[in-house]
Write an enzyme that holds these catalytic residues in place. Sequence first.
Site, short mmCIF file in Angstrom:
data_model
loop_
_atom_site.label_atom_id
_atom_site.label_comp_id
_atom_site.label_asym_id
_atom_site.label_seq_id
_atom_site.Cartn_x
_atom_site.Cartn_y
_atom_site.Cartn_z
N GLY A 179 0.95 -1.04 -0.02
CA GLY A 179 0.11 -0.01 -0.03
C GLY A 179 0.85 1.20 0.01
N GLN A 207 3.00 9.89 1.59
CA GLN A 207 4.45 9.26 1.64
C GLN A 207 5.15 9.77 0.36
OE1 GLN A 207 2.37 5.34 2.50
NE2 GLN A 207 4.23 5.22 3.66
N CYS A 254 5.84 -0.04 7.77
CA CYS A 254 5.34 0.88 6.66
C CYS A 254 6.76 1.60 6.24
CB CYS A 254 5.08 2.06 8.01
SG CYS A 254 4.58 3.70 7.16
N LEU A 255 6.48 1.79 4.73
CA LEU A 255 7.72 2.37 3.85
C LEU A 255 8.16 3.44 4.63
CD1 LEU A 255 6.10 1.51 0.70
CD2 LEU A 255 7.96 0.08 1.92
N HIS A 315 -4.47 1.18 7.67
CA HIS A 315 -3.13 1.80 7.64
C HIS A 315 -2.99 3.08 6.59
CE1 HIS A 315 1.39 1.12 8.01
NE2 HIS A 315 1.40 1.99 6.72
N GLU A 316 -3.59 2.76 5.58
CA GLU A 316 -3.45 3.90 4.42
C GLU A 316 -4.32 4.86 4.95
OE1 GLU A 316 -0.81 3.48 2.86
OE2 GLU A 316 -0.78 1.32 2.97
N HIS A 328 -2.68 7.18 7.33
CA HIS A 328 -1.77 8.11 6.94
C HIS A 328 -2.53 9.49 6.33
CE1 HIS A 328 1.93 6.26 6.84
NE2 HIS A 328 1.61 4.99 6.11
O1 GNR Z 1 3.87 -2.38 2.59
C1 GNR Z 1 3.43 -2.36 3.61
N1 GNR Z 1 3.05 -3.50 4.38
C2 GNR Z 1 1.99 -3.66 5.41
C3 GNR Z 1 2.19 -4.85 6.09
C4 GNR Z 1 1.17 -4.86 7.36
C5 GNR Z 1 0.53 -3.47 7.51
C6 GNR Z 1 0.51 -2.46 6.64
C7 GNR Z 1 1.28 -2.58 5.73
S1 GNR Z 1 1.34 -1.00 4.53
C8 GNR Z 1 2.92 -1.03 4.18
C9 GNR Z 1 3.28 -0.03 3.15
C10 GNR Z 1 2.98 1.42 3.63
O2 GNR Z 1 3.78 1.97 4.51
N2 GNR Z 1 2.01 1.81 3.48
O3 GNR Z 1 1.69 3.13 3.92
NI NI Z 2 2.71 3.09 5.68
#
Ligand code: GNR
Ligand code: NI
Length: 173
Positions: A46, A51, A94-95, A136-137, A140
Amino acid sequence: MALLPIISLPDPRLRLVSEPVAEIDAQVRRLMEDMLETMYDAPGIGLAAIQVAVPRRILVIDIAKPEDGPKPICVVNPEIVWASDVLSVYEEGCLSIPEYYEEVERPDRVRVRYLDKDGKTQELEADGLLATALQHEIDHLNGVLFIDHISRLKRERVMRKFTKVARRTATEV
Ligand code: GNR
Ligand code: NI
């Protein structure tokens, strides 16, 4: 198509509340294409626009296994219209917080209303990893990071580590 640089902790832009998209035009569609390319390259499941330093309510997700081929989902102006009372725990990463993983508890299922890349309203009910990724997204877009859902001790430890690394990088000659 283009790879975009991903911002990381402690960049204060990660705390911005992103603005709704008024119109899904060619520029927005181009951004979503670039975000997908950036996400696949990372690789991640995601990516939210903030980001890549764009404070707009746009995210992309693909939780498909590589061997099944790409199944990208482009999401604009999402709203969680329902969340289950049942919670589940996933290990998240999270990236923008590279190489840190921790368990997070969130609703197990969510229903999300959003605009697709053609500006059409869609609704999606998700469970498992997709439900986690969507939450999660969407966090953000509100300036919220997964470390906000863990203990204060762990969060402060992570923040301190990334602040230290940034300071060291900034003063290197
Ligand atoms: O790549 C991602 N893997 C992930 C694994 C478990 C829960 C959420 C994520 S999102 C993350 C990419 C990211 O930072 N998206 O904002
Ligand atoms: Ni993230």
